[in-house]
Each structure stands twice: as C-alpha cells, then as structure tokens.
Scaffold this motif. Structure first.
Motif, short mmCIF file in Angstrom:
data_model
loop_
_atom_site.label_atom_id
_atom_site.label_comp_id
_atom_site.label_asym_id
_atom_site.label_seq_id
_atom_site.Cartn_x
_atom_site.Cartn_y
_atom_site.Cartn_z
N THR A 111 0.91 -1.17 0.04
CA THR A 111 0.13 -0.10 -0.07
C THR A 111 0.80 1.31 0.00
O THR A 111 0.35 2.16 -0.82
CB THR A 111 -0.96 0.05 1.17
OG1 THR A 111 -1.65 -1.27 1.25
CG2 THR A 111 -1.76 1.15 1.21
N ALA A 112 1.97 1.25 0.64
CA ALA A 112 2.81 2.31 0.71
C ALA A 112 3.58 2.73 -0.50
O ALA A 112 3.69 3.63 -0.90
CB ALA A 112 3.64 2.33 1.92
N VAL A 184 -5.08 0.55 -2.82
CA VAL A 184 -4.29 -0.24 -3.84
C VAL A 184 -4.98 -0.24 -5.14
O VAL A 184 -4.20 0.13 -6.00
CB VAL A 184 -4.06 -1.57 -3.26
CG1 VAL A 184 -3.52 -2.37 -4.37
CG2 VAL A 184 -2.94 -1.53 -2.02
N VAL A 185 -6.31 -0.17 -5.16
CA VAL A 185 -7.09 -0.38 -6.22
C VAL A 185 -7.01 1.05 -6.95
O VAL A 185 -6.81 1.09 -8.35
CB VAL A 185 -8.56 -0.63 -6.07
CG1 VAL A 185 -9.45 -0.58 -7.22
CG2 VAL A 185 -8.49 -2.08 -5.62
N ILE A 186 -7.19 1.99 -6.28
CA ILE A 186 -7.13 3.36 -6.84
C ILE A 186 -5.81 3.77 -7.51
O ILE A 186 -5.71 4.27 -8.49
CB ILE A 186 -7.30 4.43 -5.72
CG1 ILE A 186 -9.10 4.33 -5.29
CG2 ILE A 186 -7.24 5.80 -6.16
CD1 ILE A 186 -9.30 5.22 -4.05
N CYS A 187 -4.63 3.31 -6.63
CA CYS A 187 -3.24 3.80 -7.12
C CYS A 187 -3.05 2.75 -8.23
O CYS A 187 -2.43 3.40 -9.16
CB CYS A 187 -2.49 3.48 -5.97
SG CYS A 187 -2.47 4.50 -4.55
N LEU A 213 2.58 -5.31 -12.15
CA LEU A 213 2.00 -6.65 -12.10
C LEU A 213 2.11 -7.29 -10.68
O LEU A 213 1.01 -7.99 -10.30
CB LEU A 213 3.40 -7.44 -12.89
CG LEU A 213 2.98 -7.48 -14.33
CD1 LEU A 213 4.34 -8.13 -14.82
CD2 LEU A 213 1.87 -8.02 -14.96
N ALA A 214 3.02 -6.55 -9.89
CA ALA A 214 2.75 -6.97 -8.57
C ALA A 214 1.68 -6.59 -7.64
O ALA A 214 1.00 -7.31 -6.74
CB ALA A 214 4.07 -6.48 -7.60
N LEU A 215 1.18 -5.35 -8.02
CA LEU A 215 -0.12 -4.80 -7.28
C LEU A 215 -1.36 -5.66 -8.06
O LEU A 215 -2.41 -6.16 -7.36
CB LEU A 215 -0.52 -3.54 -7.79
CG LEU A 215 0.60 -2.51 -7.22
CD1 LEU A 215 0.32 -1.01 -7.69
CD2 LEU A 215 0.35 -2.45 -5.69
N LEU A 216 -1.43 -6.24 -9.36
CA LEU A 216 -2.31 -6.99 -9.74
C LEU A 216 -2.38 -8.44 -9.30
O LEU A 216 -3.48 -8.82 -8.81
CB LEU A 216 -2.15 -7.23 -11.29
CG LEU A 216 -3.32 -8.05 -11.98
CD1 LEU A 216 -4.57 -7.49 -11.93
CD2 LEU A 216 -2.76 -8.12 -13.49
N PHE A 217 -1.27 -8.97 -8.82
CA PHE A 217 -1.28 -10.39 -8.43
C PHE A 217 -1.74 -10.10 -6.83
O PHE A 217 -2.35 -11.12 -6.18
CB PHE A 217 0.14 -10.85 -8.41
CG PHE A 217 0.45 -11.62 -9.60
CD1 PHE A 217 -0.17 -13.00 -9.73
CD2 PHE A 217 1.27 -10.79 -10.63
CE1 PHE A 217 0.30 -13.66 -10.99
CE2 PHE A 217 1.50 -11.79 -11.96
CZ PHE A 217 0.88 -13.03 -12.09
N GLY A 222 -3.63 -11.53 -2.63
CA GLY A 222 -3.19 -11.21 -1.36
C GLY A 222 -4.63 -10.71 -0.69
O GLY A 222 -4.66 -10.78 0.54
N VAL A 223 -5.41 -10.03 -1.37
CA VAL A 223 -6.61 -9.53 -0.58
C VAL A 223 -7.46 -10.62 -0.07
O VAL A 223 -8.05 -10.40 1.16
CB VAL A 223 -7.24 -8.64 -1.43
CG1 VAL A 223 -8.73 -8.27 -1.01
CG2 VAL A 223 -6.85 -7.46 -1.97
N PRO A 224 -7.75 -11.83 -0.58
CA PRO A 224 -8.47 -12.92 -0.33
C PRO A 224 -8.45 -13.47 1.29
O PRO A 224 -9.38 -13.46 1.93
CB PRO A 224 -8.30 -14.03 -1.16
CG PRO A 224 -8.06 -13.60 -2.48
CD PRO A 224 -7.15 -12.36 -2.24
#
Length: 307
Positions: A111-112, A184-187, A213-217, A222-224
C-alpha cells in the motif's frame, strides 16, 4: 436376495474419495513447489539488495517487502510443523498469528509503495520538492514497529482474557481488507492510466511494469486472506475450503514478486544468460524516471524566468 445398490454406493463413495484425495495431493505438491521457489527467490532478492546493489528509495521498499514475504512463508511452515510436531514449545496458534501479522505487514508495504509511486506520477514537481530524504526508511520502520506493537497488545489482551480483543482484531482486519485494498485499487488504476497514456511511456523504467504486475497479483491473491480473516471474526463457523484457499493465495502472493522482477528485468534480445545483478538493477534503478524528475525542476525554473 441382497440388493446390489449398497455396493454401488460404496464404490461411488470410494471413487469420489480417491478423486478428492488426488486433487488435494496435486494442490499440495504445487503449493509446496511455489513455496520453495518463493522462499529461494525472496532470499536472492534480499541478498542482492542488502550486499550487492546500491540503495535507493525503491530498493528500500522492495527489501522490506521481500523480508515480509519471506516471514509469511516461514511462519506458515512453522504453523504446519507445529500442528504435527513439538517445535520447541511454539504453539500452532502463535505461528498462525505470526503468519497473519507478517501478511498484514506485506499488505501495508505494498500500500505504501503504490501510494508513494502514485504521488510521484500524479504530482511529480510537488513530490520532487517536498519528499523527505529518508521517507522510505521512515515508512518501513513505522509499519514494522506498529505491526509488532499491535501484535504485542493482542497477546496482552489474550493473557488477561479481555473480552474486547476479538472486537479490536475484527476492526483492524476490516480496516486492512477495506481501506488498504481501496487505496491499492485506486493507485493501480491511476498508475495504469498514466503508464498507458503518458507521452513518455517508452522512457519509463521497468519498475512501473513490475509494480503494476505485483499490485495486480496482490489484488488477486493477497486480498482474499484479509477478507477471509475479517469474515472469520464476524462468522466463526468459516468453511475450511475457504480458509485453505486464503492460505494458498497468500503463498502465491508472497512467492510471485521475485519472479516478476526477474522476468521484467531480463532483456529479451539477449540470448546469453545475464547476471542477476544486471537484471535486478535494470528493474530497481528506475533511471528513466530519475531523468524525468531531474528535468522537472529545470523546466519549472525556465518557465518562471520566461517573461
């Protein structure tokens, strides 16, 4: 005359049990392979960022993220081991709590990273002029200290058998699964739009692609676990299949980042094998972005001097 239907039912149940056992064995082998590869990959990233590559704000974040992901995998291995054997008095519950805490640290770090990179893209001049010199070190230290502090407070409430501990943990995980995921979604959306629509997209460093790609994965795998943990505190009778899915997703999320760095940093035109140092420097140096950032103050000054 005895009926043949019970025998057919037994054969059907046996076939169904064998089928599910085979699927579980395949899932276990695949997850174990991902676990080992992820642990080795994160160890390589940590080694290169600590002892070989030159430090910069990006490598500081990535180093802490690799350490957090490694801790996620190690604590999960300890939890599985503690459920079968005695490993020095460490309980299964403690290992699970450490596993969840390190996963939360990984969530905060991503997130950071996404928030800071988004600010550098949307407000480049303001970011260049107002960013603290050691901001990445301060943010990473704050995340680790706060997470350890929350973990200690949680155990203090457990030892005193305080009834409010479940409410506190539920609120924390709800904030994690909602607020951090939303940021994370907005960024991710903003970075993707800026990356695709920017006139300088060809000059962008490879770190943008690796970060996207890291944020997409992370959003997929990671979110579940954070959502499942929140649901568990609201509905204690959680499905074991759902819990297993969350753990496997966390393993994938903590293992995939090193392979993203290696694949993005590798030059497709080179047939020979490149040193890992060259591959990682190509991702984390972000030279194109540094050139753009250095050119921004000069451009601003020239605009102000123009009558």
């Amino acid at each position: 005359i005895p009926s043949a239907f019970p025998e057919e039912d037994d054969e059907s149940e046996l076939a169904s049990f064998t089928h599910y056992l085979f699927l579980f064995a395949c899932l276990f082998i695949i997850t174990l392979a991902i676990f080992i590869c992820g642990l080795v990959g994160n160890a390589i990233v940590i080694w290169f960022l600590c002892f070989i590559m030159k430090k910069n704000p990006i490598t500081t974040y990535i180093l802490n993220l690799a350490v957090a992901d490694s801790c996620v995998l190690v604590t999960l291995a300890l939890a599985i081991s503690a459920s079968f054997w005695d490993i020095g008095g460490v309980s299964f519950g403690l290992c699970i709590e450490l596993f969840i805490s390190t996963h939360v640290i990984s969530l905060y770090l991503l997130t950071a990273i996404s928030a800071e990179k988004c600010l550098s893209v949307v407000f480049p001049i303001w970011y260049r002029c107002h960013r603290l010199e050691h901001l990445s070190e301060i943010v990473c230290a704050f995340i680790w200290v706060m997470s350890i502090l929350v973990f200690g407070i949680y155990h203090f409430f457990i030892s005193t058998e305080n009834a409010d501990v479940d409410i506190m943990i539920c609120v924390i995980h709800t904030i994690n699964s909602v607020f951090c995921t939303l940021v994370v979604v907005i960024c991710t959306v903003i970075l993707f739009i800026k990356f695709c629509c920017s006139l300088h997209r060809r000059q962008r460093g490879k770190f943008y692609t690796a970060l996207l790609l890291a944020l997409l994965f992370f959003l997929i795998f990671g979110v579940p676990l954070s959502v499942i943990i929140t649901v568990q505190y609201l509905l204690p009778d959680i499905n074991i299949i759902m819990a297993l899915f969350g753990v496997v997703s966390a393993v994938i999320n903590s293992s995939v980042n090193p392979f993203i760095y290696f694949l993005i940093g590798r030059e497709k035109t080179h047939r020979s094998r490149e040193p890992l140092k060259v591959v990682l420097e190509r991702v984390f140096s972000d030279k194109a972005d540094c050139r753009e950032d250095r050119s921004l103050p000069a451009t601003t000054d020239s605009m102000m001097m123009t009558p």
